[in-house]
Design a protein around this motif. Structure first.
Motif, mmCIF file in Angstrom:
data_model
loop_
_atom_site.group_PDB
_atom_site.id
_atom_site.type_symbol
_atom_site.label_atom_id
_atom_site.label_comp_id
_atom_site.label_asym_id
_atom_site.label_seq_id
_atom_site.Cartn_x
_atom_site.Cartn_y
_atom_site.Cartn_z
ATOM 1 N N ASN A 204 0.851 -1.181 0.000
ATOM 2 C CA ASN A 204 0.000 0.000 0.000
ATOM 3 C C ASN A 204 0.898 1.246 0.000
ATOM 4 O O ASN A 204 2.117 1.123 0.010
ATOM 5 C CB ASN A 204 -0.912 -0.041 1.243
ATOM 6 C CG ASN A 204 -2.155 0.835 1.082
ATOM 7 O OD1 ASN A 204 -2.269 1.607 0.134
ATOM 8 N ND2 ASN A 204 -3.079 0.706 2.012
ATOM 9 N N VAL A 205 0.283 2.440 -0.028
ATOM 10 C CA VAL A 205 1.083 3.656 -0.084
ATOM 11 C C VAL A 205 1.473 4.179 1.293
ATOM 12 O O VAL A 205 2.217 5.139 1.398
ATOM 13 C CB VAL A 205 0.392 4.779 -0.875
ATOM 14 C CG1 VAL A 205 0.251 4.362 -2.323
ATOM 15 C CG2 VAL A 205 -0.946 5.142 -0.272
ATOM 16 N N GLY A 206 0.956 3.588 2.346
ATOM 17 C CA GLY A 206 1.361 4.027 3.665
ATOM 18 C C GLY A 206 0.963 2.966 4.658
ATOM 19 O O GLY A 206 0.061 2.184 4.406
ATOM 20 N N PHE A 210 -5.508 4.384 7.487
ATOM 21 C CA PHE A 210 -6.468 5.213 6.764
ATOM 22 C C PHE A 210 -5.994 5.570 5.356
ATOM 23 O O PHE A 210 -6.689 6.204 4.593
ATOM 24 C CB PHE A 210 -6.790 6.492 7.552
ATOM 25 C CG PHE A 210 -5.588 7.329 7.839
ATOM 26 C CD1 PHE A 210 -5.156 8.282 6.937
ATOM 27 C CD2 PHE A 210 -4.882 7.160 9.019
ATOM 28 C CE1 PHE A 210 -4.035 9.054 7.207
ATOM 29 C CE2 PHE A 210 -3.752 7.922 9.275
ATOM 30 C CZ PHE A 210 -3.335 8.870 8.374
ATOM 31 N N GLY A 212 -4.457 4.866 1.380
ATOM 32 C CA GLY A 212 -4.600 3.928 0.271
ATOM 33 C C GLY A 212 -5.992 3.857 -0.324
ATOM 34 O O GLY A 212 -6.902 4.572 0.077
ATOM 35 N N ARG A 213 -6.139 2.997 -1.303
ATOM 36 C CA ARG A 213 -7.404 2.818 -1.992
ATOM 37 C C ARG A 213 -8.400 2.074 -1.102
ATOM 38 O O ARG A 213 -8.007 1.293 -0.247
ATOM 39 C CB ARG A 213 -7.177 2.010 -3.266
ATOM 40 C CG ARG A 213 -6.407 2.782 -4.304
ATOM 41 C CD ARG A 213 -6.086 1.874 -5.475
ATOM 42 N NE ARG A 213 -5.489 2.639 -6.566
ATOM 43 C CZ ARG A 213 -4.728 2.109 -7.501
ATOM 44 N NH1 ARG A 213 -4.460 0.833 -7.499
ATOM 45 N NH2 ARG A 213 -4.237 2.865 -8.466
ATOM 46 N N THR A 214 -9.675 2.258 -1.367
ATOM 47 C CA THR A 214 -10.704 1.659 -0.528
ATOM 48 C C THR A 214 -10.663 0.136 -0.573
ATOM 49 O O THR A 214 -10.873 -0.518 0.446
ATOM 50 C CB THR A 214 -12.103 2.159 -0.918
ATOM 51 O OG1 THR A 214 -12.207 2.126 -2.346
ATOM 52 C CG2 THR A 214 -12.331 3.572 -0.435
ATOM 53 N N MET A 216 -8.251 -1.674 -0.630
ATOM 54 C CA MET A 216 -7.160 -2.123 0.240
ATOM 55 C C MET A 216 -7.668 -2.399 1.645
ATOM 56 O O MET A 216 -7.171 -3.295 2.324
ATOM 57 C CB MET A 216 -6.078 -1.043 0.323
ATOM 58 C CG MET A 216 -5.289 -0.896 -0.936
ATOM 59 S SD MET A 216 -4.285 -2.366 -1.191
ATOM 60 C CE MET A 216 -4.384 -2.474 -2.946
ATOM 61 N N LYS B 93 -4.509 12.199 11.629
ATOM 62 C CA LYS B 93 -5.373 11.818 10.518
ATOM 63 C C LYS B 93 -5.945 13.072 9.852
ATOM 64 O O LYS B 93 -6.074 14.122 10.504
ATOM 65 C CB LYS B 93 -6.519 10.943 11.035
ATOM 66 C CG LYS B 93 -6.004 9.647 11.651
ATOM 67 C CD LYS B 93 -7.107 8.644 11.861
ATOM 68 C CE LYS B 93 -6.518 7.364 12.450
ATOM 69 N NZ LYS B 93 -7.487 6.289 12.505
ATOM 70 N N VAL B 171 -4.564 8.695 -4.618
ATOM 71 C CA VAL B 171 -4.346 7.303 -5.009
ATOM 72 C C VAL B 171 -5.003 6.948 -6.344
ATOM 73 O O VAL B 171 -4.728 5.905 -6.911
ATOM 74 C CB VAL B 171 -4.808 6.307 -3.920
ATOM 75 C CG1 VAL B 171 -3.889 6.396 -2.714
ATOM 76 C CG2 VAL B 171 -6.258 6.513 -3.532
ATOM 77 N N LYS B 172 -5.867 7.829 -6.841
ATOM 78 C CA LYS B 172 -6.515 7.543 -8.126
ATOM 79 C C LYS B 172 -6.208 8.617 -9.151
ATOM 80 O O LYS B 172 -5.921 9.760 -8.798
ATOM 81 C CB LYS B 172 -8.032 7.501 -7.934
ATOM 82 C CG LYS B 172 -8.506 6.213 -7.339
ATOM 83 C CD LYS B 172 -10.024 6.201 -7.256
ATOM 84 C CE LYS B 172 -10.488 5.024 -6.425
ATOM 85 N NZ LYS B 172 -11.863 5.190 -5.967
ATOM 86 N N PHE B 256 -0.924 6.148 -6.473
ATOM 87 C CA PHE B 256 -0.699 4.854 -5.811
ATOM 88 C C PHE B 256 0.532 4.190 -6.416
ATOM 89 O O PHE B 256 1.501 3.878 -5.729
ATOM 90 C CB PHE B 256 -1.934 3.950 -5.972
ATOM 91 C CG PHE B 256 -1.848 2.665 -5.196
ATOM 92 C CD1 PHE B 256 -2.354 2.580 -3.909
ATOM 93 C CD2 PHE B 256 -1.247 1.538 -5.743
ATOM 94 C CE1 PHE B 256 -2.271 1.399 -3.173
ATOM 95 C CE2 PHE B 256 -1.153 0.354 -5.021
ATOM 96 C CZ PHE B 256 -1.665 0.284 -3.736
ATOM 97 N N ASN B 259 3.768 6.232 -5.830
ATOM 98 C CA ASN B 259 4.322 6.154 -4.487
ATOM 99 C C ASN B 259 4.995 4.808 -4.231
ATOM 100 O O ASN B 259 6.070 4.742 -3.619
ATOM 101 C CB ASN B 259 3.208 6.408 -3.459
ATOM 102 C CG ASN B 259 3.755 6.606 -2.061
ATOM 103 O OD1 ASN B 259 3.888 5.667 -1.305
ATOM 104 N ND2 ASN B 259 4.113 7.835 -1.741
ATOM 105 N N VAL B 260 4.358 3.730 -4.721
ATOM 106 C CA VAL B 260 4.978 2.402 -4.576
ATOM 107 C C VAL B 260 6.318 2.372 -5.316
ATOM 108 O O VAL B 260 7.329 1.907 -4.777
ATOM 109 C CB VAL B 260 4.044 1.285 -5.087
ATOM 110 C CG1 VAL B 260 4.798 -0.034 -5.236
ATOM 111 C CG2 VAL B 260 2.857 1.104 -4.149
ATOM 112 N N LYS B 263 9.050 4.386 -3.404
ATOM 113 C CA LYS B 263 9.567 3.726 -2.209
ATOM 114 C C LYS B 263 10.312 2.448 -2.562
ATOM 115 O O LYS B 263 11.244 2.053 -1.860
ATOM 116 C CB LYS B 263 8.431 3.476 -1.222
ATOM 117 C CG LYS B 263 7.977 4.814 -0.651
ATOM 118 C CD LYS B 263 6.926 4.693 0.405
ATOM 119 C CE LYS B 263 6.677 6.086 0.996
ATOM 120 N NZ LYS B 263 5.397 6.151 1.708
#
Lengths: 376, 376
Positions: A204-206, A210, A212-214, A216, B93, B171-172, B256, B259-260, B263
């Motif tokens: 995931n991106v973090g 909370f 990332g994509r749903t 996930m 958050k 992410v999209k 998304f 970022n992947v 990293k």
């Protein structure tokens, strides 16, 4: 895409009918790679020299292959050639492959696994075509939605490598697919890397929940729920930096992200390697240094050599298929064959099928635990 | 998400009201980074020593910052402190940040850009929070759907770096977003890397046109159509290995995947670096070699040092925001400040706004070419 396609009879699977000599037979597509059949045969010879326990069925034009094999003494008496004239090229589109592949070395190589005369298939050819033909001819395991390609990453873990899937079989994956990738990846890590209880992470991106994509979030919950029954430890979300890291042994992601990550890693490693070589050539002192450091640099090279981990394994099919890199040299081909033999010896295909069957049964019978226990 | 939110008056943008002294003023969030304010101030001093043309507004607790600044002679007379008690932490958050950030150093640092007293903002803080506050306070440029984070990759290209976006703002991304990323990325490459006609590629899993997700096909056509008017060359699909490569200068992808990839690249580079250090420590000969090769290894280190390319630039806002790595040391902070000053000096924010406005006008007036010409 559902499980109703997957009711192929068990006796069609690779293992059932191979004659019980105790030896492993690997079916090899001799024509797929960029470097041509001479490199594939050289790779086989390389492997055969060190490992007397395997035999080979080679698929390609007999007139081309016979002289190449004759030159390799380690292959004497261990190679059977299947004369097939056609080749699937890197440029062939899936629709073409479906219509016109019957007389190709790739098709024939898979056919040997389907017919039960080989334990596993190795090809350096077009990944998309190989996956398509593998699904059509070997069929998916009962209960598998999408097959996946598992690839190995050099890593900081004691076993030296991490497993990532999907490496590019399918550009999409929903939460059910990602759960199956976790199950299949854990099974591969047990049999391919010898890890009794693999640690699995979801890319995931973090790492905060909370992000990332749903989809996930759904996959995160589903994998966590199923981990205990499937005997792996789920570590939750991981990031790109964990692919070569030590936080987990198996990294689960969709085939688009996985393929980009894989090629990014290869690109960065190659850039680094080229810059290092330039640095060593820079001055007389650095050239002398490169001589002194020769042994330890060879060790470094071996640790990160992508050829040593050459071989994406197709998971979720009736039979073992290893996809070698299209640009593999003889060392790379030998590594892919070694992986195929190792998986055949550990009876991986049957173990994976049993694992998927158990998970499917659990999902059907028990349903998902909806935490009723908490409400007592 | 549409353009109707984006009608903020032009005099709210960063550049308009900064007093015309010819000097650049950078607004710095002193509290965001993992290493604390002492490292941020050290980085500023590091930058200030070599570059007398910029001044700073520092945001954070005055009692903490004043003594740190007093110790740095290069900052004398060039720093103003805004006393703010609160800090946005890495764990906060988005919902918390929206409710409770008014008295934080991050909010205050952005406010200096919004009010026109600074040309650009630098923060080492929580990326998600910084993007959220940037969008809310600075607002998106008219016509921008999704802002993006542009990051730099060490590469084989003559300029030494490639631009990738989105590095993780969202992410999209659909095809319209990817087109805007291409426009914004090309503009950044012109102003940040000095490339008159950047080459842009779209990240995908294969360079053959039939591969990848379906939205990739739409984006591929849309970017190709718009490239001539936007003065960049579109090279089509590229792969992960092209991120550090030389096929193009700007790589476009969703946040998304980006970022992947980012990293993953950092992780592989770090693994390689650690293995290299181990190799040099391996034996007396290799330790001697590391001494002899010291100078060229330092050059290598500099070429791939992630601190040199520290700074993700937020594109698509009224104002320039540079996100420094959360774990940046003083060298990293200095690099981020340098980037902010360079973009301010080239008047990047206004140029980017003009580029987006022109593209929006073209799309509204001309519409998409539906290839009627072919039917004549």
């Amino acid at each position: 895409m559902n499980a109703s396609h997957d009711t192929s009879a068990p006796d069609e699977s690779g293992k059932g009918t191979v004659t019980g000599t105790g030896r492993i037979t690997v079916s090899v597509d001799a024509m797929g790679g960029d470097a041509g059949p001479a490199t594939v045969v050289a790779g086989l010879s390389h492997y055969a020299k060190k490992h007397p326990e395997a035999d080979f069925i080679l698929h390609g034009p007999q007139a081309t292959l016979d002289p190449l094999i004759a030159r390799r003494k380690h292959l004497t008496g261990r190679c059977v050639v299947r004369d097939v004239p056609g080749v699937v090229t890197m440029e062939d589109k899936p629709s073409q492959v479906m219509r016109q592949s019957r007389d190709t070395s790739m098709f024939s190589a898979l056919e040997s696994v389907r017919a039960g005369e080989a334990h596993a298939c190795v090809s350096c050819g077009n990944t998309g075509a190989l996956m398509l033909l593998s699904v059509v001819r070997l069929r998916k395991l009962p209960g598998v939605y999408r097959p996946a390609i598992a690839v190995l990453w050099p890593s900081r873990n004691p076993q030296g490598f991490n497993v990532m899937l999907d490496g590019g079989a399918d550009v999409k994956a929903d939460e059910r697919d990602l759960l199956q990738y976790a199950l299949m990846g854990a099974s591969y890590a047990r049999n391919g890397l010898g890890l009794a209880r693999p640690r699995v992470g979801l890319l995931n991106v973090g790492t905060e929940e909370f992000k990332g994509r749903t989809e996930m979030q759904a996959a995160n919950e589903l994998i966590a729920e199923n981990a205990p029954a499937a005997s792996f430890d789920y570590v939750g979300f991981v990031e790109g930096s964990d692919l070569p890291g030590e936080r987990c042994d198996v990294i689960v992601t969709d085939g688009f992200t996985g393929n980009v990550a894989l090629k990014t890693g290869e690109g960065v490693a190659k850039l680094f390697g080229d810059f290092l070589r330039e640095a060593f050539r820079y001055s007389p002192l650095s050239r002398l240094a490169s001589l002194l450091a020769y042994t330890s640099m060879q060790r470094l090279k071996k640790r990160i050599d992508p050829r040593r981990v050459n071989g994406g394994v197709f998971l979720g099919l009736n039979g073992t298929v290893v996809k070698s890199h299209g640009g593999a040299d003889a060392t790379g081909v030998a590594a892919a064959v070694k992986l195929a033999v190792q998986l055949a010896e550990s009876n991986f295909a049957d173990k994976l099928a049993a694992r998927i069957a158990a998970a499917t049964m659990l999902a059907t019978e028990g349903g998902h635990d909806d935490k009723d226990g908490d409400r007592k």
